[in-house]
Scaffold this motif. Structure first.
Motif, PDB file in Angstrom:
ATOM      1  N   GLU B  43       0.925  -1.063   0.112  1.00 44.83           N
ATOM      2  CA  GLU B  43      -0.012   0.021  -0.045  1.00 44.83           C
ATOM      3  C   GLU B  43       0.597   1.338  -0.088  1.00 44.83           C
ATOM      4  O   GLU B  43       2.324   1.148   0.233  1.00 44.83           O
ATOM      5  CB  GLU B  43      -0.847  -0.006   1.218  1.00 44.83           C
ATOM      6  N   TYR B 244      -0.529 -10.484   6.186  1.00 43.08           N
ATOM      7  CA  TYR B 244      -0.817  -9.228   5.404  1.00 43.08           C
ATOM      8  C   TYR B 244      -1.249  -9.572   3.996  1.00 43.08           C
ATOM      9  O   TYR B 244      -2.186  -9.167   3.523  1.00 43.08           O
ATOM     10  CB  TYR B 244       0.112  -8.386   5.577  1.00 43.08           C
ATOM     11  N   ALA B 247      -4.904 -10.543   3.990  1.00 40.38           N
ATOM     12  CA  ALA B 247      -5.683  -9.385   4.220  1.00 40.38           C
ATOM     13  C   ALA B 247      -6.003  -8.654   2.951  1.00 40.38           C
ATOM     14  O   ALA B 247      -6.945  -8.327   2.526  1.00 40.38           O
ATOM     15  CB  ALA B 247      -5.166  -8.548   5.371  1.00 40.38           C
ATOM     16  N   LEU B 248      -4.753  -8.364   2.412  1.00 41.60           N
ATOM     17  CA  LEU B 248      -4.809  -7.653   1.052  1.00 41.60           C
ATOM     18  C   LEU B 248      -5.519  -8.488  -0.014  1.00 41.60           C
ATOM     19  O   LEU B 248      -6.519  -7.752  -0.682  1.00 41.60           O
ATOM     20  CB  LEU B 248      -3.269  -7.761   0.406  1.00 41.60           C
ATOM     21  N   LEU B 249      -5.448  -9.731  -0.075  1.00 37.49           N
ATOM     22  CA  LEU B 249      -6.349 -10.324  -1.127  1.00 37.49           C
ATOM     23  C   LEU B 249      -7.776 -10.351  -0.814  1.00 37.49           C
ATOM     24  O   LEU B 249      -8.513 -10.377  -1.685  1.00 37.49           O
ATOM     25  CB  LEU B 249      -5.749 -11.985  -1.120  1.00 37.49           C
ATOM     26  N   ALA B 251      -9.302  -8.000   0.701  1.00 35.53           N
ATOM     27  CA  ALA B 251      -9.827  -6.571   0.653  1.00 35.53           C
ATOM     28  C   ALA B 251     -10.105  -6.424  -1.019  1.00 35.53           C
ATOM     29  O   ALA B 251     -10.734  -5.386  -1.081  1.00 35.53           O
ATOM     30  CB  ALA B 251      -9.059  -5.751   1.316  1.00 35.53           C
ATOM     31  N   GLU B 263     -13.315  -7.589   5.686  1.00 36.83           N
ATOM     32  CA  GLU B 263     -12.577  -6.312   6.452  1.00 36.83           C
ATOM     33  C   GLU B 263     -11.741  -6.560   7.569  1.00 36.83           C
ATOM     34  O   GLU B 263     -10.651  -6.286   8.229  1.00 36.83           O
ATOM     35  CB  GLU B 263     -13.668  -5.237   6.741  1.00 36.83           C
ATOM     36  N   ALA B 266      -7.540  -7.133   7.836  1.00 39.81           N
ATOM     37  CA  ALA B 266      -6.651  -6.141   8.453  1.00 39.81           C
ATOM     38  C   ALA B 266      -7.207  -4.907   8.992  1.00 39.81           C
ATOM     39  O   ALA B 266      -7.982  -4.330   8.661  1.00 39.81           O
ATOM     40  CB  ALA B 266      -5.864  -5.601   7.042  1.00 39.81           C
ATOM     41  N   LEU B 267      -7.360  -5.075  10.411  1.00 40.79           N
ATOM     42  CA  LEU B 267      -7.916  -3.923  11.190  1.00 40.79           C
ATOM     43  C   LEU B 267      -7.103  -2.803  11.257  1.00 40.79           C
ATOM     44  O   LEU B 267      -5.873  -2.773  11.219  1.00 40.79           O
ATOM     45  CB  LEU B 267      -7.956  -4.478  12.732  1.00 40.79           C
ATOM     46  N   GLY B 268      -7.633  -1.684  11.243  1.00 36.41           N
ATOM     47  CA  GLY B 268      -7.249  -0.421  11.535  1.00 36.41           C
ATOM     48  C   GLY B 268      -6.401   0.164  10.490  1.00 36.41           C
ATOM     49  O   GLY B 268      -6.774  -0.079   9.432  1.00 36.41           O
ATOM     50  N   GLU B 269      -5.353   1.082  10.593  1.00 37.34           N
ATOM     51  CA  GLU B 269      -4.710   1.891   9.864  1.00 37.34           C
ATOM     52  C   GLU B 269      -3.207   1.252   9.559  1.00 37.34           C
ATOM     53  O   GLU B 269      -2.625   0.954  10.822  1.00 37.34           O
ATOM     54  CB  GLU B 269      -4.654   3.281  10.177  1.00 37.34           C
ATOM     55  N   ILE B 270      -2.639   1.588   8.679  1.00 36.81           N
ATOM     56  CA  ILE B 270      -1.017   1.542   8.491  1.00 36.81           C
ATOM     57  C   ILE B 270      -0.448   2.517   9.280  1.00 36.81           C
ATOM     58  O   ILE B 270      -0.728   3.362   9.734  1.00 36.81           O
ATOM     59  CB  ILE B 270      -0.675   1.941   7.144  1.00 36.81           C
ATOM     60  N   ARG B 285      -2.127  -4.652  13.369  1.00 39.06           N
ATOM     61  CA  ARG B 285      -3.277  -4.867  12.499  1.00 39.06           C
ATOM     62  C   ARG B 285      -3.679  -6.530  12.316  1.00 39.06           C
ATOM     63  O   ARG B 285      -4.674  -6.631  11.662  1.00 39.06           O
ATOM     64  CB  ARG B 285      -3.138  -4.275  11.091  1.00 39.06           C
TER      65      ARG B 285
END
Lengths: 320, 317
Positions: B43, B244, B247-249, B251, B263, B266-270, B285
């Motif tokens: 990201e 990770y 999570a990417l896949l 999303a 969702e 991957a919780l929350g933000e980078i 996350r």
């Protein structure tokens, strides 16, 4: 019907000539429904959205014809003052693509989320703060009470888009126009905003027009899809019909041109050429020059062919 | 010679700013084989563009080495450096800002050639016409200016410029993300054709996972400057091991109305690269985070499918 647009014509008067950005668009959105307006840049999807709020470029943009009705009320004949007081931000609100440019960097987020509430007399005085915190809580901004005085740059991209959404839903609008609301965001944040839009709709029953070029985002959020090409809607229908049995050659080509996760590797089916100029668009079907099933008849404007169950497409191939 | 064409060995890049040290890239090791396509995904802010800039010698690594056919790029001087610069070319994301609007297309394409060679006028014109032909533009395009072309055509011009010196490695930084869907396929097909024809090696930076799966042979998933997972694209996408990557896949919204997005993966933000989390950088996350993840950086393990994660392989979902 919550929103009913008939034969909308939006013109941009440019130095190069008259650009017919939206040329005969008709669409409907029911209460609690999400309509996806998909298409490529320059197809007129954003201009359609801006026309609903009459937020066209100052000086050059003009609604030249057609009708826009919200809950049966005609909007195109309203004065600018009426529109600003009763419609814009009140009954139709917009979420823009880039949360960095749709928030003002020099005002705190409390001010900005509060301003539509103040302007439309939803809350004022001491009640305003509570109302702002409440709407920020509804968009799942963490600890909103402590952050009202913070400025946009102190938030992440995803949080900023939540704040923009809060500004839009504060006055509980009947219709939300979301223009590429996730395009500037990373994919793990994008999914959070997609779910937020879904929650907002469940909570408020608002209709949503989702403007996007991303066929994945549209599929995940919309009940119906309208595909735009060169200022016109070429195909519209329930989301399953559009993705499972696309009927217009442009929709078919678009779905074939995107790489799909989990699909076999192979050559992508590219669409040759480019969209036509909308200053002097071709008479007849606008996709004809790029269309693999072009016929002589395509030099004339194609008819809208009803394919049943609310699915229709404008193409000569389907008419015969 | 055998072995990787490009090798990153513990490459690290720190930027010192007023607010502290930004740890943009942290000990990245990767190998790119000749004629393969390695994709860097992650990201925004994960350091993938910084990595590309170091490979292009626009930045110097703080630590670690970049080797091109076994030679340390940082130690190259004189003729070796000149040679490296003609073998490694780049195509950038935005064809509106990467082409000089005041120069004719022919001049734009000739510029890198003239930096390295002294061809005659006729030879140069021939070279320009040749590469224009390769990217599907007429020779007459050389006389026009960039603004006379569409976005897709401009990206073709940028590719022609990169090809003019017959490089062996091309760094493609989001080469189609500024283009419309119907034009993207044209450019991706063109890049695939050129690679097959000239035996090029590609390093592509992209955030679109479907594109990466389609286009690359190998992939490195990067999170906050660290490689979370790398290996042959087919294996990594079929059996993602790092939470990770999973999570990417999960999303990615698919063009399929029956696909359900997740969702929860991957919780929350980078987090910020200014103050990255200790231990595994993904742990705040990660839905599977354990105590060790908060304190100890996971080591990369496996071959050729490499994962940096504390979860025992057997228990990975």
């Amino acid at each position: 019907m919550l929103l009913s647009v008939r034969n909308l014509q939006t013109h941009l008067h440019l130095r190069r000539g008259l650009l017919r950005a939206v040329d005969g668009v008709s669409l409907e959105v029911a209460e609690g429904e999400t309509l996806g307006l998909v298409g490529e840049s320059g197809s007129g999807k954003t201009m359609t959205g801006l026309s609903l709020l009459r937020l066209l470029p100052k000086g050059s943009g003009r609604i030249a014809g057609g009708s826009i009705q919200l809950d049966g009320q005609e909007l195109t004949t309203l004065s600018e003052a009426q529109l600003a007081r009763d419609i814009r931000g009140r009954r139709i609100a917009m979420i823009m693509q880039d949360p960095m440019t749709s928030l003002n960097p020099v005002f705190s987020i409390g001010d900005q989320v509060g301003s539509p509430l103040r302007n439309h007399d939803i809350a004022r005085g001491t009640a305003l703060r509570g109302a702002v915190v409440d709407v920020l809580r509804r968009v799942r901004l963490p600890s909103p009470g402590e952050r009202l005085g913070d400025y946009p740059h102190q938030f992440s991209g995803g949080q900023r888009q939540r704040i923009v959404a809060a500004m839009a839903i504060g006055c509980t609008p009947r219709l939300l126009v979301a223009d590429e609301p996730t395009t500037a965001l990373d994919v793990t944040i994008q999914v959070q905003i997609i779910n937020l839009l879904r929650t907002i709709q469940d909570d408020t029953g608002a209709g949503i027009i989702l403007i996007t070029h991303d066929l994945g985002v549209a599929a995940s959020l919309c009940r119906r899809i309208a595909v735009m090409y060169a200022g016109q809607i070429v195909e519209t229908g329930p989301v399953r019909a559009i993705y499972r049995s696309p009927s217009h050659p442009y929709t078919q080509a678009l779905l074939a041109a995107i790489p799909r996760l989990g699909a076999k590797r192979g050559r992508l089916t590219a669409i040759a050429g480019q969209p036509p100029s909308l200053i002097d668009p071709p008479t007849g079907c606008r996709f004809a020059a790029r269309c693999p099933s072009r016929m002589a008849k395509c030099a004339e404007a194609p008819p809208v062919v009803d394919l049943g169950d609310g699915h229709s497409a404008s193409c000569w191939k389907l008419a015969s | 010679m055998s072995g990787p064409m490009l090798e990153l060995d513990g490459v690290t890049k720190h930027y010192t700013t007023r607010r502290g040290v930004v740890r943009a890239v942290e000990s990245v090791s990767l190998a790119v084989q000749p004629r393969s396509t390695m994709a860097l995904v992650g990201e925004s802010g994960c350091g993938k563009t910084t990595l590309a800039r170091m490979i292009l010698q626009l930045e110097r690594p703080t630590a670690g080495a970049i080797r091109f056919e076994g030679q340390d790029v940082a130690a190259m001087r004189g003729a070796a450096l000149q040679a490296y610069r003609r073998e490694v070319m780049a195509v950038f994301q935005d064809p509106y800002s990467s082409l000089n609007p005041r120069l004719r297309v022919g001049t734009i394409i000739a510029e890198p050639v003239l930096a390295h060679e002294r061809p005659s006028r006729a030879e140069l014109d021939k070279r320009v016409a040749e590469v224009l032909d390769v990217v599907g533009l007429p020779a007459t395009a050389a006389r026009l200016y960039p603004h006379e072309f569409s976005g897709g055509q401009r990206q073709r011009i940028a590719i022609a410029r990169a090809l003019a010196l017959r490089p062996r490695l091309m760094v493609l930084d989001e080469p189609v993300s500024a283009l419309d869907v119907s034009i993207r396929a044209q450019i991706l097909n063109l890049l695939a054709d050129i690679q097959a024809e000239y035996g090029l090696t590609y390093l592509i930076i992209a955030h679109d996972l479907a594109l990466v799966e389609h286009f690359s042979s190998d992939v490195a998933v990067i999170y906050l400057g660290c490689v979370a997972e790398t290996g042959p694209t087919e294996q990594v996408f079929a059996q993602p091991r790092h939470p990770y990557t999973q999570a990417l896949l999960a999303a990615v919204p698919l063009p399929d109305p029956d696909h359900v997005l997740s969702e929860a993966a991957a919780l929350g933000e980078i987090a910020s690269a200014l103050d990255p989390p200790a231990g595994c950088r993904f742990h705040p996350r990660c839905p599977h985070a354990m105590d060790i993840c908060r304190t100890t950086r996971p080591l990369a393990a496996g071959s050729p499918h490499i994962t940096a994660c504390h979860l025992p392989r057997t228990s990975l979902p």
